[in-house]
Design a protein around this motif. Sequence first.
Motif, PDB file in Angstrom:
ATOM      1  N   THR A  57      -4.171   3.691   6.350  1.00  0.00           N
ATOM      2  CA  THR A  57      -3.192   3.097   7.259  1.00  0.00           C
ATOM      3  C   THR A  57      -3.633   1.692   7.634  1.00  0.00           C
ATOM      4  O   THR A  57      -4.759   1.475   8.074  1.00  0.00           O
ATOM      5  CB  THR A  57      -3.029   3.945   8.526  1.00  0.00           C
ATOM      6  N   GLN A  58      -2.726   0.740   7.446  1.00  0.00           N
ATOM      7  CA  GLN A  58      -2.994  -0.656   7.773  1.00  0.00           C
ATOM      8  C   GLN A  58      -1.729  -1.276   8.358  1.00  0.00           C
ATOM      9  O   GLN A  58      -0.724  -1.407   7.662  1.00  0.00           O
ATOM     10  CB  GLN A  58      -3.421  -1.439   6.530  1.00  0.00           C
ATOM     11  N   PRO A  59      -1.737  -1.640   9.652  1.00  0.00           N
ATOM     12  CA  PRO A  59      -0.571  -2.339  10.209  1.00  0.00           C
ATOM     13  C   PRO A  59      -0.213  -3.558   9.364  1.00  0.00           C
ATOM     14  O   PRO A  59      -1.079  -4.182   8.760  1.00  0.00           O
ATOM     15  CB  PRO A  59      -1.043  -2.742  11.616  1.00  0.00           C
ATOM     16  N   TRP A  60       1.055  -3.889   9.347  1.00  0.00           N
ATOM     17  CA  TRP A  60       1.585  -4.928   8.470  1.00  0.00           C
ATOM     18  C   TRP A  60       0.906  -6.271   8.704  1.00  0.00           C
ATOM     19  O   TRP A  60       0.826  -6.757   9.831  1.00  0.00           O
ATOM     20  CB  TRP A  60       3.086  -5.059   8.673  1.00  0.00           C
ATOM     21  N   LEU A  61       0.438  -6.871   7.611  1.00  0.00           N
ATOM     22  CA  LEU A  61      -0.262  -8.159   7.662  1.00  0.00           C
ATOM     23  C   LEU A  61       0.563  -9.312   7.100  1.00  0.00           C
ATOM     24  O   LEU A  61       0.159 -10.467   7.196  1.00  0.00           O
ATOM     25  CB  LEU A  61      -1.574  -8.068   6.858  1.00  0.00           C
ATOM     26  N   GLY A  62       1.704  -9.006   6.505  1.00  0.00           N
ATOM     27  CA  GLY A  62       2.449  -9.985   5.724  1.00  0.00           C
ATOM     28  C   GLY A  62       2.385  -9.575   4.262  1.00  0.00           C
ATOM     29  O   GLY A  62       1.507  -8.821   3.847  1.00  0.00           O
ATOM     30  N   PHE A  63       3.304 -10.079   3.458  1.00  0.00           N
ATOM     31  CA  PHE A  63       3.428  -9.600   2.078  1.00  0.00           C
ATOM     32  C   PHE A  63       2.153  -9.814   1.270  1.00  0.00           C
ATOM     33  O   PHE A  63       1.597  -8.874   0.696  1.00  0.00           O
ATOM     34  CB  PHE A  63       4.616 -10.277   1.392  1.00  0.00           C
ATOM     35  N   GLY A  64       1.677 -11.056   1.188  1.00  0.00           N
ATOM     36  CA  GLY A  64       0.470 -11.326   0.417  1.00  0.00           C
ATOM     37  C   GLY A  64      -0.770 -10.678   1.001  1.00  0.00           C
ATOM     38  O   GLY A  64      -1.510  -9.984   0.284  1.00  0.00           O
ATOM     39  N   PRO A  65      -1.056 -10.874   2.290  1.00  0.00           N
ATOM     40  CA  PRO A  65      -2.247 -10.259   2.885  1.00  0.00           C
ATOM     41  C   PRO A  65      -2.279  -8.736   2.774  1.00  0.00           C
ATOM     42  O   PRO A  65      -3.343  -8.148   2.595  1.00  0.00           O
ATOM     43  CB  PRO A  65      -2.180 -10.718   4.349  1.00  0.00           C
ATOM     44  N   GLN A  66      -1.122  -8.081   2.879  1.00  0.00           N
ATOM     45  CA  GLN A  66      -1.098  -6.619   2.764  1.00  0.00           C
ATOM     46  C   GLN A  66      -1.520  -6.191   1.355  1.00  0.00           C
ATOM     47  O   GLN A  66      -2.269  -5.222   1.180  1.00  0.00           O
ATOM     48  CB  GLN A  66       0.299  -6.087   3.080  1.00  0.00           C
ATOM     49  N   LYS A  67      -1.060  -6.939   0.362  1.00  0.00           N
ATOM     50  CA  LYS A  67      -1.437  -6.580  -1.007  1.00  0.00           C
ATOM     51  C   LYS A  67      -2.884  -6.970  -1.307  1.00  0.00           C
ATOM     52  O   LYS A  67      -3.577  -6.268  -2.057  1.00  0.00           O
ATOM     53  CB  LYS A  67      -0.464  -7.210  -2.001  1.00  0.00           C
ATOM     54  N   ARG A  68      -3.377  -8.020  -0.722  1.00  0.00           N
ATOM     55  CA  ARG A  68      -4.791  -8.364  -0.895  1.00  0.00           C
ATOM     56  C   ARG A  68      -5.680  -7.301  -0.239  1.00  0.00           C
ATOM     57  O   ARG A  68      -6.748  -6.961  -0.762  1.00  0.00           O
ATOM     58  CB  ARG A  68      -5.080  -9.752  -0.310  1.00  0.00           C
ATOM     59  N   PHE A  69      -5.228  -6.786   0.888  1.00  0.00           N
ATOM     60  CA  PHE A  69      -5.952  -5.674   1.506  1.00  0.00           C
ATOM     61  C   PHE A  69      -5.979  -4.482   0.558  1.00  0.00           C
ATOM     62  O   PHE A  69      -7.008  -3.810   0.400  1.00  0.00           O
ATOM     63  CB  PHE A  69      -5.288  -5.290   2.830  1.00  0.00           C
TER      64      PHE A  69
END
Length: 262
Positions: A57-69
């Motif tokens: 579970t990871q709160p939304w970081l933005g499109f690019g940052p979420q995928k980098r996570f």
Amino acid sequence: MPEVPVSCFIISKNEGDRIARTIRSVRPWVREVVVIDSESCDDTVSVALSEGCRVITQPWLGFGPQKRFGEDQCRNDWVFNIDADEVVTPELAREIIATFADGDPKFVAYGMPFEMIYPGAATPRPMARDNWYVRLYNRRFTRFRDSNVHDAVVTDGYPVGAFRAPVFHYSMRSFAEMKRKLDERMWLLAKNADLSSKITLAARLPIELPVNFFKYYIVRRHWTGGLTGLRYASIQARFRFLKIYRMWRSANAKVGPENFAA
């Protein structure tokens, strides 16, 4: 299917009704499937766990940052990204497996076509031509762009291989959902756009709708989808016009993106 040394990661939020289909299209041939869930309030997490995925579970970081996570959570250097509304076709799976048959692939990144499925349909329209994205890559050399708005893999000049078989993209459950998602995305793009040239924006206003209609209806061949394709192209063109209109309105009001009115 033979297993290849690839981690698949999927970002999700409230995708419990369709994520199992996505997982099952990759689970037989990858070493792991990692689901990065943005605090879903439906059964997305339980479905992913029941399909044998590792869920974080990871709160939304933005499109690019979420995928980098998501990249960082993978155990293999070779990663494959797919969204929860996409399905790898068996033909594409076989192409990917063949790429690893002799060890490390020739290229550090591979792209593939994406063919959209209309609501209620099982297969793409004839001669579908929608998008082409890099989704299989070695994260030691290339990664997703660190952008809140855009989620593209940056290849930094490395040669990119190409697969012929497609991913099927079930991008919308209904046209009402399509309009809602497009409205949200166009607001996001407008708020993060460069508003410096009012003249350029004004010049684009009268041509934005017809140009985008031509792009979707003719170039991307939605004319082969009959009345449904006409409807789809019209909606896409309208919301892309609205993005430019919102940017123009903001520029003329001399306000920052944070002051956009709904």
